[in-house]
Write a protein that holds these residues in place. Structure first.
Motif, PDB file in Angstrom:
ATOM      1  N   GLY A  68      23.946  44.340 -20.055  1.00 42.81           N
ATOM      2  CA  GLY A  68      22.652  44.993 -20.057  1.00 42.81           C
ATOM      3  C   GLY A  68      22.008  45.143 -21.419  1.00 42.81           C
ATOM      4  O   GLY A  68      20.825  45.479 -21.506  1.00 42.81           O
ATOM      5  N   LYS A  69      22.742  44.901 -22.493  1.00 43.22           N
ATOM      6  CA  LYS A  69      22.186  45.094 -23.831  1.00 43.22           C
ATOM      7  C   LYS A  69      21.529  43.810 -24.346  1.00 43.22           C
ATOM      8  O   LYS A  69      21.883  42.715 -23.945  1.00 43.22           O
ATOM      9  CB  LYS A  69      23.270  45.559 -24.794  1.00 43.22           C
ATOM     10  N   GLU A  70      20.548  43.988 -25.241  1.00 44.41           N
ATOM     11  CA  GLU A  70      19.832  42.858 -25.830  1.00 44.41           C
ATOM     12  C   GLU A  70      20.402  42.529 -27.203  1.00 44.41           C
ATOM     13  O   GLU A  70      20.718  43.431 -27.985  1.00 44.41           O
ATOM     14  CB  GLU A  70      18.348  43.179 -25.954  1.00 44.41           C
ATOM     15  N   TYR A  71      20.484  41.236 -27.496  1.00 45.52           N
ATOM     16  CA  TYR A  71      21.052  40.783 -28.760  1.00 45.52           C
ATOM     17  C   TYR A  71      20.151  39.728 -29.399  1.00 45.52           C
ATOM     18  O   TYR A  71      19.492  38.955 -28.699  1.00 45.52           O
ATOM     19  CB  TYR A  71      22.433  40.156 -28.530  1.00 45.52           C
ATOM     20  N   LEU A  72      20.161  39.724 -30.722  1.00 41.60           N
ATOM     21  CA  LEU A  72      19.644  38.578 -31.465  1.00 41.60           C
ATOM     22  C   LEU A  72      20.844  37.666 -31.681  1.00 41.60           C
ATOM     23  O   LEU A  72      21.835  38.064 -32.309  1.00 41.60           O
ATOM     24  CB  LEU A  72      19.056  39.019 -32.810  1.00 41.60           C
ATOM     25  N   VAL A  73      20.784  36.453 -31.150  1.00 44.69           N
ATOM     26  CA  VAL A  73      21.946  35.563 -31.143  1.00 44.69           C
ATOM     27  C   VAL A  73      21.702  34.356 -32.049  1.00 44.69           C
ATOM     28  O   VAL A  73      20.676  33.677 -31.937  1.00 44.69           O
ATOM     29  CB  VAL A  73      22.265  35.076 -29.711  1.00 44.69           C
ATOM     30  N   TYR A  74      22.652  34.119 -32.945  1.00 41.97           N
ATOM     31  CA  TYR A  74      22.719  32.883 -33.729  1.00 41.97           C
ATOM     32  C   TYR A  74      23.887  32.086 -33.146  1.00 41.97           C
ATOM     33  O   TYR A  74      25.048  32.510 -33.255  1.00 41.97           O
ATOM     34  CB  TYR A  74      23.001  33.171 -35.204  1.00 41.97           C
ATOM     35  N   ALA A  75      23.589  30.974 -32.501  1.00 36.56           N
ATOM     36  CA  ALA A  75      24.635  30.225 -31.797  1.00 36.56           C
ATOM     37  C   ALA A  75      24.734  28.797 -32.328  1.00 36.56           C
ATOM     38  O   ALA A  75      23.744  28.198 -32.744  1.00 36.56           O
ATOM     39  CB  ALA A  75      24.344  30.191 -30.292  1.00 36.56           C
ATOM     40  N   GLU A  97      19.580  46.532 -34.045  1.00 36.14           N
ATOM     41  CA  GLU A  97      20.062  46.519 -35.428  1.00 36.14           C
ATOM     42  C   GLU A  97      19.542  45.300 -36.204  1.00 36.14           C
ATOM     43  O   GLU A  97      20.016  45.019 -37.303  1.00 36.14           O
ATOM     44  CB  GLU A  97      21.596  46.506 -35.443  1.00 36.14           C
ATOM     45  N   ALA A  98      18.573  44.596 -35.622  1.00 32.61           N
ATOM     46  CA  ALA A  98      18.202  43.284 -36.168  1.00 32.61           C
ATOM     47  C   ALA A  98      16.797  43.222 -36.750  1.00 32.61           C
ATOM     48  O   ALA A  98      16.252  42.132 -36.917  1.00 32.61           O
ATOM     49  CB  ALA A  98      18.335  42.234 -35.056  1.00 32.61           C
ATOM     50  N   GLN A  99      16.211  44.357 -37.108  1.00 33.21           N
ATOM     51  CA  GLN A  99      14.820  44.325 -37.546  1.00 33.21           C
ATOM     52  C   GLN A  99      14.621  43.470 -38.793  1.00 33.21           C
ATOM     53  O   GLN A  99      13.644  42.719 -38.902  1.00 33.21           O
ATOM     54  CB  GLN A  99      14.307  45.746 -37.819  1.00 33.21           C
ATOM     55  N   ALA A 100      15.550  43.545 -39.747  1.00 32.94           N
ATOM     56  CA  ALA A 100      15.415  42.740 -40.966  1.00 32.94           C
ATOM     57  C   ALA A 100      15.435  41.250 -40.636  1.00 32.94           C
ATOM     58  O   ALA A 100      14.666  40.460 -41.194  1.00 32.94           O
ATOM     59  CB  ALA A 100      16.535  43.085 -41.956  1.00 32.94           C
ATOM     60  N   ASP A 101      16.307  40.859 -39.707  1.00 29.53           N
ATOM     61  CA  ASP A 101      16.366  39.457 -39.285  1.00 29.53           C
ATOM     62  C   ASP A 101      15.075  39.055 -38.583  1.00 29.53           C
ATOM     63  O   ASP A 101      14.532  37.971 -38.823  1.00 29.53           O
ATOM     64  CB  ASP A 101      17.547  39.243 -38.339  1.00 29.53           C
ATOM     65  N   LEU A 102      14.580  39.917 -37.701  1.00 25.42           N
ATOM     66  CA  LEU A 102      13.351  39.611 -36.963  1.00 25.42           C
ATOM     67  C   LEU A 102      12.174  39.413 -37.920  1.00 25.42           C
ATOM     68  O   LEU A 102      11.371  38.492 -37.741  1.00 25.42           O
ATOM     69  CB  LEU A 102      13.040  40.733 -35.974  1.00 25.42           C
ATOM     70  N   ASP A 103      12.083  40.277 -38.910  1.00 28.21           N
ATOM     71  CA  ASP A 103      10.979  40.157 -39.879  1.00 28.21           C
ATOM     72  C   ASP A 103      11.046  38.811 -40.600  1.00 28.21           C
ATOM     73  O   ASP A 103      10.024  38.128 -40.773  1.00 28.21           O
ATOM     74  CB  ASP A 103      11.050  41.299 -40.902  1.00 28.21           C
ATOM     75  N   ALA A 104      12.250  38.423 -41.032  1.00 25.37           N
ATOM     76  CA  ALA A 104      12.406  37.152 -41.755  1.00 25.37           C
ATOM     77  C   ALA A 104      12.121  35.960 -40.849  1.00 25.37           C
ATOM     78  O   ALA A 104      11.434  35.011 -41.241  1.00 25.37           O
ATOM     79  CB  ALA A 104      13.817  37.057 -42.333  1.00 25.37           C
ATOM     80  N   LEU A 105      12.628  36.003 -39.627  1.00 26.99           N
ATOM     81  CA  LEU A 105      12.430  34.887 -38.700  1.00 26.99           C
ATOM     82  C   LEU A 105      10.967  34.741 -38.302  1.00 26.99           C
ATOM     83  O   LEU A 105      10.444  33.633 -38.183  1.00 26.99           O
ATOM     84  CB  LEU A 105      13.298  35.087 -37.453  1.00 26.99           C
TER      85      LEU A 105
END
Length: 200
Positions: free
Chosen positions: A98-105, A125-133
């Motif tokens: 049920g949880k959402e993830y930012l996935v690098y695969a 926990e991925a806001q810094a990654d989202l901003d960069a992406l």
């Protein structure tokens, strides 16, 4: 002489025990320092946000099925499976239902895989990654991938590099402890042997 032999036996047993423990510790998961989000995205086969809708295991790995809500890299179906090792000791990533993830695969043997050594993390926990992406990457349909207003605003610093550094320091300390203890026991054995020879 008999006492010296006993001391040498104790030393050998101690060293064998510690070497066995050391071998187990070395086999645990060891991660290299992570690059920034863009570098890690460039090395990945797919980068996306997905919600876990199904979890199952086979003999060797966890299998997570995720519903993809956003993507930056990879030709992805709306739902896809990501494979990871069964345990953290083998670098397996622990998905939760049920949880959402930012996935690098990355793609291995035709399957998408991820590990705790990647930048895969909870979306919250991925806001810094989202901003960069969002500044650099692109959506697969060719439209501009502008930051959305519904992405999480809280940012938790990435601590994986710090954890790796701490692990290295702990390993170095343990190694010196083993060597120091062994030297102490050898010294004690030599002293006991010398006293016995004087007594004779």
């Amino acid at each position: 002489m008999k006492r010296a032999c006993i001391m040498l036996g104790v030393i050998m047993g101690f060293l064998l025990t510690m070497s066995g423990w050391w071998g187990l510790d070395v086999q645990a998961c060891s991660c290299v320092p992570l690059g920034d989000p863009i570098k890690e995205a460039d090395k990945s086969s797919a980068v996306f946000v997905g919600q876990v809708v199904k979890l199952e295991d086979d003999a060797n790995q966890h299998i997570a099925t995720l519903h993809v809500s956003k993507r930056w890299k990879g030709e992805l179906d709306p739902e896809l499976t990501v494979y990871t090792a069964l345990s953290g000791a083998a670098c397996g990533f622990e998905f939760e239902m049920g949880k959402e993830y930012l996935v690098y695969a990355t793609k291995e043997n035709g399957h998408l895989t991820t590990t705790i050594c990647s930048r895969t993390k909870l979306l919250s926990e991925a806001q810094a990654d989202l901003d960069a992406l969002n500044k650099r990457m692109w959506m697969m349909d060719g439209t501009e991938n502008k930051p959305s207003t519904d992405t999480p605003t809280n940012s938790i610093p990435d601590s994986k590099e710090t954890e790796a550094d701490q692990s290295s320091k702990e390993i170095g300390t343990s190694e010196w402890l083993i060597v120091g203890t062994a030297l102490l026991l050898v010294t004690m054995t030599l002293i006991v042997g010398a006293r016995q020879r004087k007594g004779k």
